[in-house]
Design an enzyme around this catalytic site. Structure first.
Site, PDB file in Angstrom:
ATOM      1  N   ARG A   1       7.382 -19.677  16.765  1.00  0.00           N
ATOM      2  CA  ARG A   1       7.788 -18.814  15.657  1.00  0.00           C
ATOM      3  C   ARG A   1       8.710 -17.712  16.171  1.00  0.00           C
ATOM      4  O   ARG A   1       8.345 -16.934  17.053  1.00  0.00           O
ATOM      5  CB  ARG A   1       6.561 -18.197  14.981  1.00  0.00           C
ATOM      6  CG  ARG A   1       5.536 -19.208  14.477  1.00  0.00           C
ATOM      7  CD  ARG A   1       6.048 -20.001  13.291  1.00  0.00           C
ATOM      8  NE  ARG A   1       6.280 -19.171  12.128  1.00  0.00           N
ATOM      9  CZ  ARG A   1       5.336 -18.887  11.222  1.00  0.00           C
ATOM     10  NH1 ARG A   1       4.098 -19.367  11.368  1.00  0.00           N
ATOM     11  NH2 ARG A   1       5.623 -18.143  10.175  1.00  0.00           N
TER      12      ARG A   1
ATOM     13  N   PRO B   1      -6.034  -2.833  -0.657  1.00  0.00           N
ATOM     14  CA  PRO B   1      -7.009  -2.889   0.420  1.00  0.00           C
ATOM     15  C   PRO B   1      -6.821  -4.130   1.310  1.00  0.00           C
ATOM     16  O   PRO B   1      -6.336  -5.156   0.842  1.00  0.00           O
ATOM     17  CB  PRO B   1      -8.347  -2.955  -0.320  1.00  0.00           C
ATOM     18  CG  PRO B   1      -8.050  -2.555  -1.718  1.00  0.00           C
ATOM     19  CD  PRO B   1      -6.646  -3.026  -1.966  1.00  0.00           C
ATOM     20  N   GLU B   2      -7.226  -3.996   2.567  1.00  0.00           N
ATOM     21  CA  GLU B   2      -7.139  -5.096   3.514  1.00  0.00           C
ATOM     22  C   GLU B   2      -8.551  -5.598   3.823  1.00  0.00           C
ATOM     23  O   GLU B   2      -9.519  -5.205   3.158  1.00  0.00           O
ATOM     24  CB  GLU B   2      -6.414  -4.640   4.779  1.00  0.00           C
ATOM     25  CG  GLU B   2      -5.001  -4.120   4.500  1.00  0.00           C
ATOM     26  CD  GLU B   2      -4.279  -3.647   5.746  1.00  0.00           C
ATOM     27  OE1 GLU B   2      -4.549  -4.184   6.836  1.00  0.00           O
ATOM     28  OE2 GLU B   2      -3.440  -2.722   5.630  1.00  0.00           O
TER      29      GLU B   2
ATOM     30  N   ARG C   1      -1.990   0.194 -10.612  1.00  0.00           N
ATOM     31  CA  ARG C   1      -0.708  -0.499 -10.703  1.00  0.00           C
ATOM     32  C   ARG C   1      -0.812  -1.888 -11.343  1.00  0.00           C
ATOM     33  O   ARG C   1       0.183  -2.553 -11.529  1.00  0.00           O
ATOM     34  CB  ARG C   1      -0.060  -0.597  -9.317  1.00  0.00           C
ATOM     35  CG  ARG C   1       0.188   0.784  -8.701  1.00  0.00           C
ATOM     36  CD  ARG C   1       1.049   0.734  -7.482  1.00  0.00           C
ATOM     37  NE  ARG C   1       2.410   0.301  -7.801  1.00  0.00           N
ATOM     38  CZ  ARG C   1       3.376   0.194  -6.885  1.00  0.00           C
ATOM     39  NH1 ARG C   1       3.120   0.481  -5.616  1.00  0.00           N
ATOM     40  NH2 ARG C   1       4.578  -0.207  -7.232  1.00  0.00           N
TER      41      ARG C   1
END
Length: 278
Positions: free
Chosen positions: A155, A2-3, A113
């Site tokens: 970056r 989940p985020e 998992r």
């Protein structure tokens, strides 16, 4: 998964269940959940604690106790929490821990998992722990387009990879990075450096729009994610690009394409997310 939107949804559902309640008994069924610490010792430390607040930082769920200690939960890929009020918990081969509350409710942690983690921190340890791992909180009022630009300045990495870097933005993962870049009309392989002020504002708005929409839809249920009440999120029904290769872009009609960025499958529209700036 989940985020941030999924973890925030979990936080909102757990808050009224946990705050003010005492952890009467804790059973940790999988040693990987607390390693390198002994699960029986962690369970014993948690038993008797009274919950003062349930918070979120990035993808971390933070359970604060009245003693000042904290339980830090990271759901990783397939972790989830389920609340059972007196009727008991169903059988589940993937259950890794159970917290029994003083009102008779149970909160179970399941993880297919087994990548999720539980960590007990002593008073004063939380801020330092999170500061070493997380960047800006993208929905915080203090997080501005200028601050985002400072984190991207110089970056060379692709924008998609930078959005996935938790030290740049806390809580953004594969799904919401793709959606945010689509909202911002930015190609996922554009380098982080060199964005114009207008593009930075678009990206800042895109990230917030994607995350807020995900929270409003209670997250995306693709495989294992569900809310603590057992409900499914509905964000997966409204993806603009994620997982939609070959389908028409909802904005310009161009077929959506899939590539890889930051080691992750990445979906974008080649029509309105140009590789080269206009």
């Amino acid at each position: 998964m989940p985020e941030l939107p999924e973890v925030e949804t979990v936080r909102r559902r757990l808050e009224p269940v946990l705050v003010g309640r005492t952890l009467r008994d804790v059973e940790i069924l999988d040693g990987r959940l607390t390693r390198p610490f002994d699960p029986s010792e962690v369970a014993a430390e948690l038993a008797g604690e009274r919950v003062a607040a349930v918070e979120r930082r990035g993808k971390y769920l933070i359970v604060r106790f009245e003693t000042g200690r904290v339980l830090l939960i990271h759901l990783r890929m397939t972790g989830s929490l389920l609340v059972a009020r007196r009727e008991g918990l169903p059988e589940d081969p993937y259950r890794r821990a159970v917290v029994r509350l003083d009102d008779g409710s149970d909160v179970a942690y399941r993880d297919v998992r087994r990548f999720g983690t539980w960590l007990v921190l002593e008073p004063g340890e939380l801020d330092e722990y999170l500061a070493a791992r997380l960047g800006g909180e993208p929905l915080a009022p203090a997080f501005t387009a200028r601050e985002l630009g400072g984190r991207l300045a110089g970056r060379r990495a692709p924008l998609k990879a930078l959005l996935l870097d938790q030290r740049v933005l806390a809580g953004v993962g594969n799904i919401y990075a793709d959606e945010a870049l689509w909202y911002a009309r930015l190609h996922p392989l554009r380098p982080g450096r060199g964005l114009t002020p207008d593009e930075l504002r678009d990206l800042h708005r895109g990230v917030r729009r994607a995350l807020r929409k995900g929270i409003a839809r209670q997250g995306a249920s693709l495989r294992d994610y569900s809310t603590p009440d057992g409900d499914r999120g509905s964000m997966q029904d409204e993806f603009a690009v994620y997982g939609r290769a070959g389908e028409p872009c909802p904005r310009c009609g161009t077929p959506i394409e899939k590539t890889r960025a930051g080691g992750r499958g990445t979906w974008f529209c080649p029509g309105c997310q140009r590789r080269e700036p206009a």
